[in-house]
Design a protein around this motif. Sequence first.
Motif, short mmCIF file in Angstrom:
data_model
loop_
_atom_site.label_atom_id
_atom_site.label_comp_id
_atom_site.label_asym_id
_atom_site.label_seq_id
_atom_site.Cartn_x
_atom_site.Cartn_y
_atom_site.Cartn_z
N VAL A 94 29.01 24.24 15.39
CA VAL A 94 29.15 25.38 16.71
C VAL A 94 28.11 26.39 16.45
O VAL A 94 27.72 26.92 17.43
N ARG A 95 27.94 26.77 15.17
CA ARG A 95 27.13 27.99 14.86
C ARG A 95 25.75 27.50 15.49
O ARG A 95 25.00 28.42 15.98
N GLY A 96 25.17 26.03 15.28
CA GLY A 96 23.91 25.84 15.82
C GLY A 96 23.92 25.87 17.33
O GLY A 96 22.82 26.46 17.96
N ALA A 97 24.97 25.44 18.28
CA ALA A 97 25.26 25.73 19.71
C ALA A 97 25.01 26.94 20.06
O ALA A 97 24.25 27.49 21.10
N LEU A 98 25.67 27.93 19.19
CA LEU A 98 25.81 29.29 19.53
C LEU A 98 24.38 29.97 19.53
O LEU A 98 23.93 30.83 20.52
N GLU A 99 23.81 29.72 18.31
CA GLU A 99 22.74 30.85 17.97
C GLU A 99 21.57 30.00 18.79
O GLU A 99 20.66 30.77 19.31
N SER A 100 21.50 28.67 19.09
CA SER A 100 20.19 28.35 19.83
C SER A 100 20.44 28.77 21.22
O SER A 100 19.41 28.87 21.65
N HIS A 200 13.46 30.02 4.86
CA HIS A 200 12.37 31.07 5.19
C HIS A 200 11.15 30.23 6.16
O HIS A 200 10.84 31.00 7.08
N ALA A 201 10.76 29.18 5.50
CA ALA A 201 9.63 28.53 6.42
C ALA A 201 10.33 28.22 7.83
O ALA A 201 9.43 28.05 8.63
N GLU A 202 11.51 27.90 7.89
CA GLU A 202 12.17 27.50 9.29
C GLU A 202 12.33 28.81 9.98
O GLU A 202 12.08 28.55 11.38
N HIS A 203 12.35 29.80 9.45
CA HIS A 203 12.52 31.00 10.25
C HIS A 203 11.21 31.19 10.99
O HIS A 203 11.10 32.05 12.02
N LEU A 204 9.77 30.99 10.50
CA LEU A 204 8.67 31.39 10.92
C LEU A 204 8.41 30.94 12.15
O LEU A 204 7.83 31.92 13.08
N PRO A 205 8.68 29.65 12.49
CA PRO A 205 8.04 29.19 13.80
C PRO A 205 9.05 29.64 14.92
O PRO A 205 8.77 29.79 16.01
N ILE A 206 10.55 29.97 14.28
CA ILE A 206 11.43 30.41 15.51
C ILE A 206 10.94 31.67 15.79
O ILE A 206 11.05 32.32 17.11
N PHE A 207 10.40 32.59 14.85
CA PHE A 207 9.81 34.10 15.25
C PHE A 207 8.77 33.93 16.10
O PHE A 207 8.61 34.81 17.10
N ASP A 208 7.75 32.93 15.73
CA ASP A 208 6.54 32.80 16.45
C ASP A 208 6.88 32.42 18.07
O ASP A 208 6.51 32.91 18.99
N ALA A 209 7.91 31.51 18.38
CA ALA A 209 8.24 31.18 19.45
C ALA A 209 9.13 32.27 20.46
O ALA A 209 8.61 32.53 21.62
N ILE A 210 9.52 33.04 19.58
CA ILE A 210 10.34 34.39 20.29
C ILE A 210 9.04 35.27 20.53
O ILE A 210 9.13 35.90 21.87
N LYS A 211 8.34 35.49 19.60
CA LYS A 211 7.07 36.46 20.30
C LYS A 211 6.38 35.80 21.45
O LYS A 211 5.81 36.61 22.05
N ARG A 212 6.14 34.32 21.43
CA ARG A 212 5.44 33.86 22.61
C ARG A 212 6.30 33.49 23.70
O ARG A 212 5.89 33.34 24.57
N GLY A 213 7.54 34.01 23.98
CA GLY A 213 8.33 33.62 24.90
C GLY A 213 8.73 32.52 25.31
O GLY A 213 9.04 32.00 26.45
N GLN A 214 8.83 31.57 24.16
CA GLN A 214 8.85 30.03 24.39
C GLN A 214 10.38 29.97 24.24
O GLN A 214 10.62 29.51 23.00
N ALA A 215 11.28 29.92 25.17
CA ALA A 215 12.57 29.74 25.22
C ALA A 215 13.21 28.44 24.85
O ALA A 215 14.12 28.22 23.73
N SER A 216 12.47 27.54 25.43
CA SER A 216 13.12 25.97 25.03
C SER A 216 12.71 25.81 23.56
O SER A 216 13.47 24.95 22.79
#
Length: 258
Positions: A94-100, A200-216
């Motif tokens: 459930v948490r994965g569905a909500l946060e994604s 932490h390593a998994e957070h890095l690409p998430i942050f990168d995608a946020i900065k680039r506006g890559q929603a999917s």
Amino acid sequence: MIADDAEQVAKGQSPSTHVELVAQHLREMIVTGELPPNSRIRERELAETLDVSRTPVRVALSILEADGLVIGHPNRGFTVAEFTIDDVLSAYDVRGALESHAVRVAIEEGQFSRTSIKALADCLAACEDTFASGVAVTDMLPKFTAANETFHTTIVNAAGRPALNKVTAYLSRMPLVSPTNYLFSIKREEDGLFGMRLAHAEHLPIFDAIKRGQASRAESLMREHIYATQQRLSVVLQSDLQSRDRARSTLPIARTKT
């Protein structure tokens, strides 16, 4: 057994580190069934068992109450919460569905402000500094979990959906589900550090995608991150189940369904 308070000071351990060490021992005692579900927790006996004063035990129990592992009762102390592995792991689904969903909505609607982007960057920097400090894993843990909670909370808040916040808050009160919770074996601290570095390593690409506006991309990465966290936790819980089976002790956590 944990070093007593005087020995702790002599070794240079901070009070917060000592409390976290006690909390981690108590987590293990609950997960392995040494403290059975619904049983009353006796602070004095625990303090004697762990060779510490009652103060760090009392503070550690407050931490475990926030984790959902124990239940506090006014003027009656604490009892061990009852839960199953299925309860915990399904909550991660459930948490994965909500946060994604939250990260996708926040990007698509342009909800990430400069302040929230800076907050995420600060979380990542705090983790890097913590890993570089070279301190014991139990000393790293409070700093890592605080940064981890801020990272995930900032993303959920950015979506601007009150319902998401409410459901996420509810999930965080379930045992071992909150971003502030991190379970590893005291006897295998290297595994705990490895898991923190992976997260932490998994957070890095998430942050990168946020900065680039890559929603999917951000949505997919967040879902995969929560799934990977779920699987790491599952390994720890199943390992504890096997240890418990070998010891022929009472099982407080049901086996996962196959």
